[in-house]
Design a protein around this motif. Sequence first.
Motif, PDB file in Angstrom:
ATOM      1  N   VAL A   9       0.818  -1.216   0.000  1.00 14.26           N
ATOM      2  CA  VAL A   9       0.000   0.000   0.000  1.00 14.26           C
ATOM      3  C   VAL A   9       0.852   1.267   0.000  1.00 14.26           C
ATOM      4  O   VAL A   9       0.329   2.365  -0.198  1.00 14.26           O
ATOM      5  N   ARG A  10       2.167   1.109   0.219  1.00  5.10           N
ATOM      6  CA  ARG A  10       3.070   2.252   0.154  1.00  5.10           C
ATOM      7  C   ARG A  10       4.474   1.739  -0.122  1.00  5.10           C
ATOM      8  O   ARG A  10       4.915   0.746   0.453  1.00  5.10           O
ATOM      9  N   GLY A  11       5.180   2.401  -1.011  1.00  4.78           N
ATOM     10  CA  GLY A  11       6.562   2.030  -1.309  1.00  4.78           C
ATOM     11  C   GLY A  11       6.653   0.868  -2.279  1.00  4.78           C
ATOM     12  O   GLY A  11       5.826   0.721  -3.180  1.00  4.78           O
ATOM     13  N   LYS A  12       7.652   0.029  -2.058  1.00  5.41           N
ATOM     14  CA  LYS A  12       7.907  -1.111  -2.946  1.00  5.41           C
ATOM     15  C   LYS A  12       8.387  -2.294  -2.114  1.00  5.41           C
ATOM     16  O   LYS A  12       9.280  -2.161  -1.278  1.00  5.41           O
ATOM     17  N   VAL A  13       7.794  -3.471  -2.352  1.00  7.10           N
ATOM     18  CA  VAL A  13       8.118  -4.690  -1.608  1.00  7.10           C
ATOM     19  C   VAL A  13       8.324  -5.830  -2.600  1.00  7.10           C
ATOM     20  O   VAL A  13       7.568  -5.975  -3.561  1.00  7.10           O
ATOM     21  N   LYS A  14       9.367  -6.640  -2.355  1.00  6.10           N
ATOM     22  CA  LYS A  14       9.626  -7.815  -3.192  1.00  6.10           C
ATOM     23  C   LYS A  14       9.175  -9.060  -2.450  1.00  6.10           C
ATOM     24  O   LYS A  14       9.509  -9.248  -1.282  1.00  6.10           O
ATOM     25  N   LEU A  15       8.393  -9.913  -3.127  1.00  5.14           N
ATOM     26  CA  LEU A  15       7.992 -11.220  -2.593  1.00  5.14           C
ATOM     27  C   LEU A  15       8.662 -12.302  -3.422  1.00  5.14           C
ATOM     28  O   LEU A  15       8.648 -12.247  -4.646  1.00  5.14           O
ATOM     29  N   GLN A  16       9.222 -13.284  -2.746  1.00  3.77           N
ATOM     30  CA  GLN A  16       9.739 -14.473  -3.404  1.00  3.77           C
ATOM     31  C   GLN A  16       8.874 -15.631  -2.929  1.00  3.77           C
ATOM     32  O   GLN A  16       8.772 -15.865  -1.725  1.00  3.77           O
ATOM     33  N   VAL A  17       8.254 -16.335  -3.880  1.00  3.26           N
ATOM     34  CA  VAL A  17       7.273 -17.372  -3.557  1.00  3.26           C
ATOM     35  C   VAL A  17       7.670 -18.674  -4.239  1.00  3.26           C
ATOM     36  O   VAL A  17       7.973 -18.693  -5.433  1.00  3.26           O
ATOM     37  N   SER A  18       7.644 -19.773  -3.481  1.00  2.00           N
ATOM     38  CA  SER A  18       7.982 -21.077  -4.046  1.00  2.00           C
ATOM     39  C   SER A  18       7.035 -22.150  -3.528  1.00  2.00           C
ATOM     40  O   SER A  18       6.620 -22.121  -2.376  1.00  2.00           O
ATOM     41  N   ASP A  19       6.715 -23.087  -4.413  1.00  2.00           N
ATOM     42  CA  ASP A  19       5.934 -24.256  -4.012  1.00  2.00           C
ATOM     43  C   ASP A  19       6.829 -25.487  -3.874  1.00  2.00           C
ATOM     44  O   ASP A  19       6.354 -26.594  -3.673  1.00  2.00           O
ATOM     45  N   GLY A  20       8.134 -25.295  -4.001  1.00  2.00           N
ATOM     46  CA  GLY A  20       9.085 -26.393  -3.926  1.00  2.00           C
ATOM     47  C   GLY A  20       9.563 -26.836  -5.287  1.00  2.00           C
ATOM     48  O   GLY A  20      10.616 -27.442  -5.415  1.00  2.00           O
ATOM     49  N   LYS A  21       8.806 -26.524  -6.331  1.00  2.00           N
ATOM     50  CA  LYS A  21       9.189 -26.863  -7.706  1.00  2.00           C
ATOM     51  C   LYS A  21       9.436 -25.600  -8.513  1.00  2.00           C
ATOM     52  O   LYS A  21      10.424 -25.484  -9.209  1.00  2.00           O
ATOM     53  N   ALA A  22       8.509 -24.667  -8.432  1.00  2.00           N
ATOM     54  CA  ALA A  22       8.627 -23.401  -9.163  1.00  2.00           C
ATOM     55  C   ALA A  22       8.919 -22.268  -8.196  1.00  2.00           C
ATOM     56  O   ALA A  22       8.532 -22.318  -7.023  1.00  2.00           O
ATOM     57  N   PHE A  23       9.608 -21.255  -8.706  1.00  2.00           N
ATOM     58  CA  PHE A  23       9.966 -20.085  -7.917  1.00  2.00           C
ATOM     59  C   PHE A  23       9.524 -18.847  -8.691  1.00  2.00           C
ATOM     60  O   PHE A  23       9.805 -18.727  -9.878  1.00  2.00           O
ATOM     61  N   ASN A  24       8.807 -17.959  -8.021  1.00  2.00           N
ATOM     62  CA  ASN A  24       8.374 -16.714  -8.652  1.00  2.00           C
ATOM     63  C   ASN A  24       8.754 -15.541  -7.778  1.00  2.00           C
ATOM     64  O   ASN A  24       8.719 -15.629  -6.552  1.00  2.00           O
TER      65      ASN A  24
END
Length: 80
Positions: A9-24
């Motif tokens: 809602v303010r600024g910039k945030v990076k999320l790293q998400v993985s299901d164990g096979k794929a990484f986004n």
Amino acid sequence: EQMQVFACVRGKVKLQVSDGKAFNEYVLSIPGIGVYVPPLHWVEIEAQEAGSALVYMSSGPYDPDEYIRDKDEWKRLVGV
């Protein structure tokens, strides 16, 4: 077991998400645009700008026993 949505809602945030096979990786910087994260996904969050604010929404009430805080334990659960 819970589903989650993250939105900046303010600024910039990076999320790293993985299901164990794929990484986004997602960079959130537009209020109103969020990322849906299904159960059993590993999420790492990093503020990219000072003063950034992230909103977290969950499909149920907070239960500290439901969260996996150890990445090795999560890997065992998802079979990595």
